[in-house]
Motif scaffolding. Structure first.
Motif, PDB file in Angstrom:
ATOM      1  N   ILE A   1      -6.089   6.031  -0.015  1.00  0.00           N
ATOM      2  CA  ILE A   1      -5.052   6.482  -0.947  1.00  0.00           C
ATOM      3  C   ILE A   1      -4.350   5.278  -1.576  1.00  0.00           C
ATOM      4  O   ILE A   1      -4.060   5.256  -2.785  1.00  0.00           O
ATOM      5  N   GLU A   2      -4.079   4.273  -0.761  1.00  0.00           N
ATOM      6  CA  GLU A   2      -3.415   3.088  -1.303  1.00  0.00           C
ATOM      7  C   GLU A   2      -4.278   2.386  -2.336  1.00  0.00           C
ATOM      8  O   GLU A   2      -3.784   1.900  -3.356  1.00  0.00           O
ATOM      9  N   ASN A   3      -5.571   2.343  -2.107  1.00  0.00           N
ATOM     10  CA  ASN A   3      -6.470   1.737  -3.082  1.00  0.00           C
ATOM     11  C   ASN A   3      -6.483   2.527  -4.378  1.00  0.00           C
ATOM     12  O   ASN A   3      -6.527   1.959  -5.474  1.00  0.00           O
ATOM     13  N   MET A   4      -6.472   3.841  -4.277  1.00  0.00           N
ATOM     14  CA  MET A   4      -6.401   4.669  -5.485  1.00  0.00           C
ATOM     15  C   MET A   4      -5.109   4.412  -6.246  1.00  0.00           C
ATOM     16  O   MET A   4      -5.102   4.272  -7.477  1.00  0.00           O
ATOM     17  N   MET A   5      -4.006   4.374  -5.510  1.00  0.00           N
ATOM     18  CA  MET A   5      -2.716   4.139  -6.176  1.00  0.00           C
ATOM     19  C   MET A   5      -2.671   2.766  -6.824  1.00  0.00           C
ATOM     20  O   MET A   5      -2.151   2.601  -7.930  1.00  0.00           O
ATOM     21  N   ASN A   6      -3.223   1.770  -6.141  1.00  0.00           N
ATOM     22  CA  ASN A   6      -3.245   0.438  -6.729  1.00  0.00           C
ATOM     23  C   ASN A   6      -4.101   0.398  -7.992  1.00  0.00           C
ATOM     24  O   ASN A   6      -3.775  -0.292  -8.960  1.00  0.00           O
ATOM     25  N   ALA A   7      -5.217   1.151  -7.967  1.00  0.00           N
ATOM     26  CA  ALA A   7      -6.066   1.204  -9.156  1.00  0.00           C
ATOM     27  C   ALA A   7      -5.320   1.811 -10.330  1.00  0.00           C
ATOM     28  O   ALA A   7      -5.388   1.310 -11.464  1.00  0.00           O
ATOM     29  N   ILE A   8      -4.604   2.887 -10.105  1.00  0.00           N
ATOM     30  CA  ILE A   8      -3.839   3.516 -11.194  1.00  0.00           C
ATOM     31  C   ILE A   8      -2.703   2.607 -11.646  1.00  0.00           C
ATOM     32  O   ILE A   8      -2.449   2.451 -12.850  1.00  0.00           O
ATOM     33  N   PHE A   9      -2.022   2.012 -10.687  1.00  0.00           N
ATOM     34  CA  PHE A   9      -0.865   1.178 -11.043  1.00  0.00           C
ATOM     35  C   PHE A   9      -1.299  -0.029 -11.867  1.00  0.00           C
ATOM     36  O   PHE A   9      -0.711  -0.326 -12.905  1.00  0.00           O
ATOM     37  N   LYS A  10      -2.345  -0.722 -11.408  1.00  0.00           N
ATOM     38  CA  LYS A  10      -2.793  -1.907 -12.134  1.00  0.00           C
ATOM     39  C   LYS A  10      -3.538  -1.556 -13.414  1.00  0.00           C
ATOM     40  O   LYS A  10      -3.446  -2.276 -14.404  1.00  0.00           O
ATOM     41  N   GLY A  11      -4.285  -0.455 -13.377  1.00  0.00           N
ATOM     42  CA  GLY A  11      -5.091  -0.110 -14.536  1.00  0.00           C
ATOM     43  C   GLY A  11      -4.340   0.621 -15.619  1.00  0.00           C
ATOM     44  O   GLY A  11      -4.711   0.546 -16.797  1.00  0.00           O
ATOM     45  N   VAL A  12      -3.281   1.332 -15.280  1.00  0.00           N
ATOM     46  CA  VAL A  12      -2.570   2.152 -16.273  1.00  0.00           C
ATOM     47  C   VAL A  12      -1.117   1.699 -16.422  1.00  0.00           C
ATOM     48  O   VAL A  12      -0.680   1.310 -17.507  1.00  0.00           O
ATOM     49  N   PHE A  13      -0.369   1.741 -15.333  1.00  0.00           N
ATOM     50  CA  PHE A  13       1.071   1.495 -15.451  1.00  0.00           C
ATOM     51  C   PHE A  13       1.368   0.104 -15.990  1.00  0.00           C
ATOM     52  O   PHE A  13       2.203  -0.057 -16.882  1.00  0.00           O
ATOM     53  N   ILE A  14       0.707  -0.908 -15.461  1.00  0.00           N
ATOM     54  CA  ILE A  14       1.019  -2.285 -15.846  1.00  0.00           C
ATOM     55  C   ILE A  14       0.884  -2.481 -17.350  1.00  0.00           C
ATOM     56  O   ILE A  14       1.639  -3.238 -17.962  1.00  0.00           O
ATOM     57  N   HIS A  15      -0.077  -1.781 -17.972  1.00  0.00           N
ATOM     58  CA  HIS A  15      -0.300  -1.933 -19.403  1.00  0.00           C
ATOM     59  C   HIS A  15       0.550  -0.977 -20.230  1.00  0.00           C
ATOM     60  O   HIS A  15       1.016  -1.326 -21.306  1.00  0.00           O
ATOM     61  N   ARG A  16       0.768   0.196 -19.712  1.00  0.00           N
ATOM     62  CA  ARG A  16       1.396   1.227 -20.548  1.00  0.00           C
ATOM     63  C   ARG A  16       2.924   1.231 -20.463  1.00  0.00           C
ATOM     64  O   ARG A  16       3.565   1.840 -21.321  1.00  0.00           O
ATOM     65  N   TYR A  17       3.528   0.632 -19.476  1.00  0.00           N
ATOM     66  CA  TYR A  17       4.996   0.640 -19.433  1.00  0.00           C
ATOM     67  C   TYR A  17       5.585  -0.221 -20.546  1.00  0.00           C
ATOM     68  O   TYR A  17       6.772  -0.150 -20.829  1.00  0.00           O
TER      69      TYR A  17
END
Length: 1249
Positions: A270-286
């Motif tokens: 689960i942590e790996n999934m969350m890290n993937a979303i955070f780095k792949g989406v949030f970091i760019h889209r915020y």
């Protein structure tokens, strides 16, 4: 979306089987993963062999429920008719039967949610790369429309957004025990959303970001549950292990150990999934260029930090919220504050926010002054939560920056600041407060009231007491309604050791008490806050009546005592005398309080005898008016006291007046003071009470006449005598209007009105400024009251009272305005300090408003407004609003006369400029440019509806042309007319002419021109050239005509084909009819009458040619506008000139035709470029080279260095090493958007993890 060859490298996890037979397992085995093996991984193509793409139990992969067939997953969610739980369960069953088919349907679901019309086929899913599929879907978009489900309005689409978020949450919740660990669904879904979030298409980016953030939120919830289960398992393991050897169950220890190991593995996944979303989406889209996307990111990260604080509430995540508080969009800043409020509200989380608070506290404090009121309100509320967590965080300066907002005109801001103030100053109770009495000077509320008074005095905004009370009303109404404690502080003696209230504190307390009483009785905010009165609920009405009864019972007893104590203080007495206005007078009878009423009347009578201040006397008058209500039994008691008091004052005035006006004796100062004080009392009472039975007009007129003859009457006596006589006339008019008066009363009033107006006119030439201003104001009011407006509402019987000012009086009124209103601030020597200047400006504004009302109501001729209108630009800051409103009202009365007045004002300014600068002035001078700018402002006031203002604009041009050619040339024959430069000013109004009216005005202009004028090219003739060009521009553009306005939906080709016959069209009757017969006749006369030959088009200035080339259509040309008519009647002299210059004319016409053809070619090219740009810019694709968001995150690099100091930006608590069989998320595609568009480089250089 994922190609088969990519799956092996992108989502290659070892040790997981596909899926258990039952996804929803029993609670004991929910978190255990299926059995593991080391068999090799198959490619997607191998897995799909033998698969049934359509799925089992579904028609074409679509649900069949409630009789609705062939509906896609997107349509089902959009309709919202099926429960989300059942929709997800159906999909899970489909996924168990055929993973690929179900997953393809889920992929298309997100594609359709983005508004894309295309769909991913099975072949595309199997053979194409991820980026190729997204590119293919981008091509399927309808670029002509920028709408997509999340951006569309309406209840259906608002509900769809909620349904989409709910679907994602339920999907993860139902799949949390096994499916999300199968290395297939989640990997594919995360890869899809990550790729879409990097798209240049806004719809893809917005939808995928929302879905990814909601997916992340659902995973955070799963991770939280896993963490809780791990803690419980660990606790059970420790308990079992601590047992004695004889009681210890080794099998249970092994089971608990195995369960903990499996939970840990799941947690890592689960942590790996969350890290993937955070780095792949949030970091760019915020930091996306679209504010809505940034809002989604900030909203969700706030949810994560609050939901799973152990993993997310740290500086590595808080920094993103802190940086985004500098966003330029108010909605993003607002979302940051609301996210932080959820964190600061919990006392358990406050300890983890200390470093964040110290770094970003200054920013939060500065946001209390945000230009967006909603942001400012939430910033104040956030500071209130910070204040509750610790008193030491906010400094005194931070608190003071919030304190002054209680006086804000925006009520939500003021209320939020009032709550902050209350929490800071009034909510701290120590142990010594427990034993205090509930009422009296020593109660807790008395101490808090003292604190309120001290704050009110220290704020130095004493006149805003009502604003302070309103700000505190929602949170401290019980304190502000504690009348007994307030009265005790004012009347009771202080206890030993207690500090008594000072004089200023007593005055402030009385003002606050009065404002609280007013707020209680009126139940609406003070003027300037809120719009109108709101309807009270039944409960609020009952509370209002109860409070009214309590106020009356309390102050009916205390008010006489307060008046007796402070009877010599004008300020305190003025405020105290306003309390009876809020009394329930029936309680005086029902409560047996008549003796207190008598005491109150005696105190008011004493105040009238003691004071001569106008405010105090008017307060006494209003008190008697409130108490003299015939509906209550106390009326007779109050009326007797009032009549006795007035008899005494009027008899005293008559006796004093006889001695004062006695011939041969010079009145001393004592006599003057007695007359003035008595006259003040009578005038103050005459404002609210009918004193006509005492016949005071004769005495006042005699007093005024004597002062006019002798010229030595004190100005205060004259001013109050004028005011008193004005009240007498108004009360007499009120009685006459009731219809019960006789004809003699009407004649008497008519004679009094005329005599009084002549008296005011005479006093307008007084040497005293006070007297002149009073006479002018009263005269304007009298002229307005006794104008023809008095006959409205069926009062024709009052026609003999109508009084209209003659020309001399109108001129005198206008000259008074010009001499006393339009003066520079420096010229007024009587105003030295800033407060005095403001007061003087307020008086001048009242004078101007009084005269402008005469113009608006047609009491004086409208043309007198020309002298007012010409001051619009020069005195814009002082009187711009008054003058603009006057122009608007006069245009509503008579559009044509208003236009003539405007052009007259410009003509007056032009003549004044000629007198100052001479006829050879420079058109670039400030004086001429000022007149032209004023004309531009006048033009803007006509609005966009050219049909409504058609006659007015035509008449304006007519008068302007006549003025320009009125005076001959000072240089003799052949030179330009004296006022020719006025055409340059007149050209500012050309854009307001209709197409056919431009032709008419052009023909009228040629009547004043000679053939030689049309051939002149010198600088002195440029105003004529530019004015003619302004009339030619768009002259054949049917889009401005009335006829084309009716058929605006016809094609452009049909419009152009009709331009040659436009001159033969006839307007419809309803459009050709004019409000003014003379204007209509002039327009038709000019169009139909024989006219001089049309002059050749004058050569264009370079800038004019370039500008007009963009406006003319290719089919139009200058020859079409200035074609020679065979039907034109030529005069002999003009025929001679034409015959002599024929060859030169033909040559010039050919040259013009060539220039026009070149201009048309340039126009066609430019139009093609514009259309291409419009088509390119109207779609969903966004240009990344020019980001929308500015650099608003941080102000300086040094500040960032200080901000980042001491914060842990290297790692996240949940950022554990990924599994060996999962690809590194750092290989995600780079961001398409320029990061500098939203934050400084110094921010980007900070290590994110």
């Amino acid at each position: 979306m994922i190609a088969a060859q990519d799956l092996q490298s992108d989502f290659n996890q070892e040790g997981h089987s596909w899926l258990s037979d039952n996804d929803l397992e029993d609670p004991e085995g929910r978190n255990a993963k299926p059995g593991k093996g080391k068999k090799g991984k198959k490619t997607l193509g191998e897995k799909m062999k033998g698969s049934d793409v359509k799925g089992q139990g579904r028609l074409n992969g679509h649900h069949q429920e409630n009789g609705i067939e062939n509906l896609s997953l997107f349509e089902i969610v959009k309709l919202g008719k099926s429960a989300t739980q059942s929709v997800v369960d159906d999909w899970i069953e489909s996924y168990k039967a055929d993973k690929d088919s179900a997953l393809l349907e889920l992929i298309n679901f997100f594609i359709h949610c983005s508004g894309c019309r295309g769909a991913v086929s099975f072949e595309m899913f199997r053979s194409m790369q991820n980026s190729e599929i997204i590119r293919k879907m981008t091509e399927e978009f309808d670029e002509d429309s920028g709408d997509y489900p999340l951006a569309m309005s309406g209840p259906i689409w608002k509900k769809f957004k909620v349904s989409l978020c709910e679907f994602i949450a339920v999907l993860i919740r139902q799949c949390q025990y096994s499916i999300i660990y199968d290395e297939y669904m989640m990997d594919t879904l995360i890869s899809l959303l990550t790729g879409l979030s990097d798209s240049q298409v806004r719809a893809f980016r917005h939808t995928s970001t929302l879905a990814a953030m909601k997916l992340m939120t659902a995973l955070v919830n799963v991770a939280l549950n896993l963490s809780i289960n791990m803690d419980n398992t660990q606790r059970q393991y420790e308990t079992e292990r601590n047992k004695s050897i004889g009681k210890r169950a080794n099998e249970r220890l092994e089971l608990l150990l195995q369960k903990r190991k499996e939970l840990q593995e799941n947690q890592d996944e689960i942590e790996n999934m969350m890290n993937a979303i955070f780095k792949g989406v949030f970091i760019h889209r915020y930091r996306d260029v679209i504010a809505e996307i940034r809002v989604v990111c900030i909203e969700e990260i706030g949810v994560w930090m609050k939901m799973y604080s152990d993993a997310f509430l740290n500086d590595s995540y808080l920094k993103y919220v802190g940086w985004t508080m500098y966003d330029k969009q108010g909605e993003v800043r607002l979302k940051c504050l609301t996210a932080l409020q959820g964190l600061y509200y919990s006392r358990e989380l406050n300890a983890r926010l200390e470093l964040f608070t110290s770094r970003f506290k200054d920013r939060i404090v500065s946001m209390t002054l945000d230009k967006e009121y909603d942001v400012a309100v939430q910033a104040i509320k956030l500071l209130t939560l910070v204040l509750q967590s610790s008193d030491e965080v906010l400094t005194a300066e931070d608190c003071e920056s919030v304190y002054h907002l209680v006086y804000s005109a925006h009520r939500p801001v003021a209320v939020a600041a009032g709550e902050f103030l209350y929490k800071k100053l009034f909510s701290h109770h120590g142990p010594e407060d427990e034993g205090r009495p509930r009422r009296g000077r020593q109660c807790l509320n008395a101490s808090l009231i003292r604190t309120t008074v001290l704050f009110f005095l220290e704020s130095e905004l004493h006149e805003h007491g009502a604003y302070l009370v309103d700000s505190l009303w929602d949170c401290a109404s019980e304190l502000l309604k504690d009348w007994e404690s307030m009265i005790s502080l004012l009347l009771d003696d202080p206890f030993p050791g207690e500090e008594a209230l000072t004089d200023d504190q007593e005055a402030a307390l009385i003002e606050i008490m009065l404002c609280a009483v007013r707020q209680t009785c009126e139940c609406h905010p003070p003027i300037g806050r809120g719009t109108g009165r709101r309807v009270l609920t039944a409960k609020e009405k009952k509370t209002q009546l109860d409070d009214l009864t309590k106020i009356t019972e309390t102050f009916a007893v205390a008010l006489p005592l307060l008046l007796a104590k402070y009877s010599v203080d004008p300020e305190k007495v003025t405020n105290l005398l306003q309390f009876p206005q809020y009394f329930d007078l029936e309680i005086y009878t029902t409560g047996r309080l008549e003796k207190h009423l008598d005491a109150l009347l005696r105190q008011v009578h004493d105040v009238v005898e003691k004071h001569t201040d106008t405010d105090v006397l008017e307060a006494c008058s209003m008190t008697f008016q409130a108490l003299c209500n015939e509906e209550f039994t106390i009326y007779n008691r109050v009326d007797i006291v009032r009549s006795q008091m007035l008899d005494e004052q009027i008899d005293k005035f008559h006796h004093l007046l006889e001695d004062f006006l006695q011939e041969g004796e010079e009145p001393d100062e004592d006599d003057t003071y007695q007359v003035l004080s008595t006259l003040k009392r009578i005038t103050a009472f005459h404002n609210a009470h009918d004193l006509t039975k005492w016949d005071l007009f004769t005495s006042n007129y005699r007093l005024l006449n004597t002062g006019l003859q002798n010229g030595d009457m004190p100005e205060q006596i004259v001013a109050h005598a004028l005011q008193c006589a004005h009240y007498i006339i108004l009360w007499h008019l009120a009685k006459v209007s009731e219809g019960s008066s006789t004809k003699d009363d009407l004649v008497l009033l008519r004679r009094q009105v005329r005599a009084f107006c002549m008296m005011c006119q005479s006093y307008m030439s007084s040497i005293s400024t006070t007297v002149k201003e009073q006479a002018f104001t009263i005269l304007c009011d009298a002229l307005l009251i006794f104008s023809y407006q008095i006959l409205s509402s069926g009062r024709e019987a009052l026609e003999p009272l109508v009084f209209s000012p003659d020309a001399s009086l109108q001129s005198e009124l206008l000259n008074f305005i010009l001499d006393h209103v339009f003066v520079d601030q420096d010229e007024d020597s009587s105003t030295e300090d800033e407060a005095g200047k403001i007061e003087a400006l307020h008086k001048r504004r009242n004078l101007l408003a009084a005269f402008c009302k005469l113009i608006i109501y047609n009491v004086v001729e409208m043309k007198t407004g020309a002298d007012i209108f010409k001051q619009y630009m020069r005195y814009y800051n002082d009187y711009g609003d008054i003058i603009k409103e006057t122009m608007s009202k006069t245009r509503q009365i008579d559009k044509i006369q208003c236009a003539k007045t405007l052009i007259l004002s410009l003509q007056q300014l032009f003549n004044e400029m000629l007198n100052d600068l001479g006829c050879n002035f420079d058109r670039s001078s400030s004086a001429f440019c000022g007149i032209k700018e004023l004309a531009r402002r006048f033009s803007l006031t006509f609005g966009l509806d050219q049909i409504k203002t058609r006659e007015a604009i035509a008449m304006l041009h007519k008068d302007g042309i006549e003025f320009a050619f009125k005076e001959p040339s000072p240089q003799g024959e052949g030179g330009p007319p004296l006022n020719l430069a006025f055409l340059d000013i007149l050209s500012e109004f050309s854009s307001k002419l209709l197409r056919q009216d431009k032709k008419t005005v052009h023909l009228y202009l040629e009547r004043f021109m000679t053939f030689q004028m049309a051939l002149q090219r010198d600088d002195c003739w440029l105003p004529l050239i530019s004015y003619r060009n302004s009339l030619q521009a768009g002259a054949d553009d049917d889009t401005l005509s009335v006829i084309s306005g009716m058929s605006s939906r016809s094609s452009a080709r049909s419009r152009r084909s009709k331009t040659t016959t436009a001159s033969k069209r006839k307007l419809p009757e309803e459009e050709s009819s004019c409000s003014s017969s003379d204007v209509s006749a002039w327009v038709h006369h000019v169009q139909s009458a024989p006219h001089t030959p049309v002059m050749m088009s004058s050569p264009h200035i370079v800038s004019t040619v370039l500008r007009d080339a963009k406006k003319l259509c290719p089919e139009q040309g200058y020859m079409g506008i200035y074609s020679m008519s065979n039907e034109t009647q030529h005069t002999p002299l003009q025929q001679l000139h034409q015959h002599m210059d024929y060859n030169s004319q033909v040559t010039w016409m050919i040259t013009q035709k060539q220039q026009q053809e070149r201009a048309n070619m340039q126009y066609s090219k430019m139009r093609g470029h514009i259309q291409h740009a419009v088509r390119r810019g109207s779609g969903l694709m966004e240009d990344d080279e020019e980001p929308i968001v500015e650099d608003v995150m941080m102000s300086s690099e040094e500040r960032l260095d200080d901000l980042n100091e001491g914060m842990d930006f290297d790692t996240m608590d949940i950022d554990l090493p990924p599994s060996k069989n999962r690809r590194e998320r750092t290989e995600l595609k780079p961001d398409y958007f320029d990061p500098a568009s939203i934050m400084d480089d110094s921010v980007l250089n900070v290590s994110m993890f």
